[in-house]
Scaffold this active site. Structure first.
Site, PDB file in Angstrom:
ATOM      1  N   ASP A  77      56.328  12.782  16.061  1.00  0.00           N
ATOM      2  CA  ASP A  77      55.583  14.035  16.458  1.00  0.00           C
ATOM      3  C   ASP A  77      55.455  14.050  17.955  1.00  0.00           C
ATOM      4  O   ASP A  77      55.593  12.967  18.585  1.00  0.00           O
ATOM      5  CB  ASP A  77      54.221  13.984  15.545  1.00  0.00           C
ATOM      6  CG  ASP A  77      53.301  12.754  16.168  1.00  0.00           C
ATOM      7  OD1 ASP A  77      52.696  12.820  17.183  1.00  0.00           O
ATOM      8  OD2 ASP A  77      53.283  11.678  15.242  1.00  0.00           O
ATOM      9  N   ASP A 166      44.946  18.240  12.588  1.00  0.00           N
ATOM     10  CA  ASP A 166      44.676  16.799  13.357  1.00  0.00           C
ATOM     11  C   ASP A 166      43.095  16.501  13.428  1.00  0.00           C
ATOM     12  O   ASP A 166      42.420  17.366  14.139  1.00  0.00           O
ATOM     13  CB  ASP A 166      45.446  16.647  14.575  1.00  0.00           C
ATOM     14  CG  ASP A 166      45.068  15.480  15.541  1.00  0.00           C
ATOM     15  OD1 ASP A 166      44.451  14.784  15.011  1.00  0.00           O
ATOM     16  OD2 ASP A 166      45.742  15.583  16.383  1.00  0.00           O
ATOM     17  N   GLU A 168      40.598  13.868  14.392  1.00  0.00           N
ATOM     18  CA  GLU A 168      40.412  12.439  15.069  1.00  0.00           C
ATOM     19  C   GLU A 168      39.179  12.531  15.955  1.00  0.00           C
ATOM     20  O   GLU A 168      38.436  13.490  16.050  1.00  0.00           O
ATOM     21  CB  GLU A 168      41.590  11.948  15.744  1.00  0.00           C
ATOM     22  CG  GLU A 168      42.213  13.014  16.725  1.00  0.00           C
ATOM     23  CD  GLU A 168      43.683  12.449  17.413  1.00  0.00           C
ATOM     24  OE1 GLU A 168      43.492  11.463  18.199  1.00  0.00           O
ATOM     25  OE2 GLU A 168      44.480  13.156  17.016  1.00  0.00           O
TER      26      GLU A 168
END
Length: 278
Positions: A77, A166, A168
């Site tokens: 990625d 995503d 996080e």
């Protein structure tokens, strides 16, 4: 012309010139103010931020996989942090797929997205886009719409992965963006449901087990619908978040032979293509 008329005409001319000068000055001031506008501090560092940047910071890097991964498909990625990627070289190094950062929150689009997204496709790779979730800025539904509208959509061409969310650690403060587990699960649900309504696919969820347990209370809600992209930089993948019987992608290193972070898809290339096909 009498002296009085000359005086009146002179006065009117002076007033007109002064008014014109004032308007031009105001316009120039507006233009200067617009050009000099400060960037939104909520997105400071967004161009360099990538999937796992905060996980590596909070959880550390503990080494590569203990052994070779037979039956797995190598990929990676990337984000704006990598700049323009040499895609022929990436393919030559063994890359079969890539996730590319498209957006963050509702105010950031990667400047490198087009080169990375279109360039990987041109080299025959299977690719998808990802969104860095920012629950501190706006709602999940709003961010899903922003993501789809700025490159994060999906098409049934067999080479486009479902978009990824995503989730996080907060790069600006408290790990869970000030949300309790119930509110965080609701935010992710809103994102996932909106993305599904717009594209027909449930987004892949990128996270670490530690963050997921801390910030969602180890919710099992998404395991039946959303592919899991798990981040753990260690010799073994370790325990999974609740609800997922297995992972779809393991981000196993934050650097390596391929540009960006290193990943294994949990299966052969034809299974990866099936995920892209939907």
């Amino acid at each position: 012309m009498t002296a009085v008329k000359r005086l009146l005409r002179s006065t009117r001319t002076a007033v007109a010139v002064a008014a014109s000068t004032t308007l031009l000055g105001a316009a120039a001031g507006l233009g200067a103010g617009t050009a000099a506008a400060e960037p939104d501090p909520r997105y400071a560092g967004a161009e360099q931020r990538h999937a796992g940047s905060q996980i590596a910071r909070h959880e550390g890097v503990h080494g590569p996989p203990r052994y070779a991964m037979p039956g797995q498909t190598l990929g990676h990625d990337v984000s704006g942090w990598q700049g323009d990627v040499d895609w022929p070289a990436a393919v030559g190094a063994g890359a079969k797929f890539v996730y590319i950062k498209a957006t963050e929150g509702t105010g950031f689009v990667s400047k490198r997205f087009a080169q990375q997204y279109d360039g990987s496709f041109a080299e025959g790779m299977i690719r998808g886009a990802y969104h860095f979730g920012r629950p501190d800025i706006s709602g999940g539904a709003e961010q899903a719409r922003y993501f789809v509208d700025h490159g994060g959509g999906w098409s049934a061409d067999g080479r486009t992965l479902p978009g990824a969310l995503d989730m996080e650690y907060n790069p600006y403060g408290e790990a869970c963006y000030g949300k309790d587990p119930g509110a965080m699960v609701g935010w992710i649900r809103d994102f996932s449901d909106t993305y599904h309504a717009r594209t027909g696919r449930h987004p892949t969820i990128y996270t670490s087990t530690s963050w997921w347990r801390k910030c969602t209370g180890d919710s099992a809600e998404f395991g039946a619908t959303n592919p899991l992209w798990l981040a753990r930089y260690a010799p073994e993948i370790g325990p999974l978040p609740a609800g997922w019987p297995t992972h779809t992608i393991w981000q196993f290193a934050d650097r390596g032979a391929l540009p960006g972070d290193q990943n294994y898809f949990n299966g052969a290339h034809e299974r990866l293509a099936a995920l892209a096909q939907g």
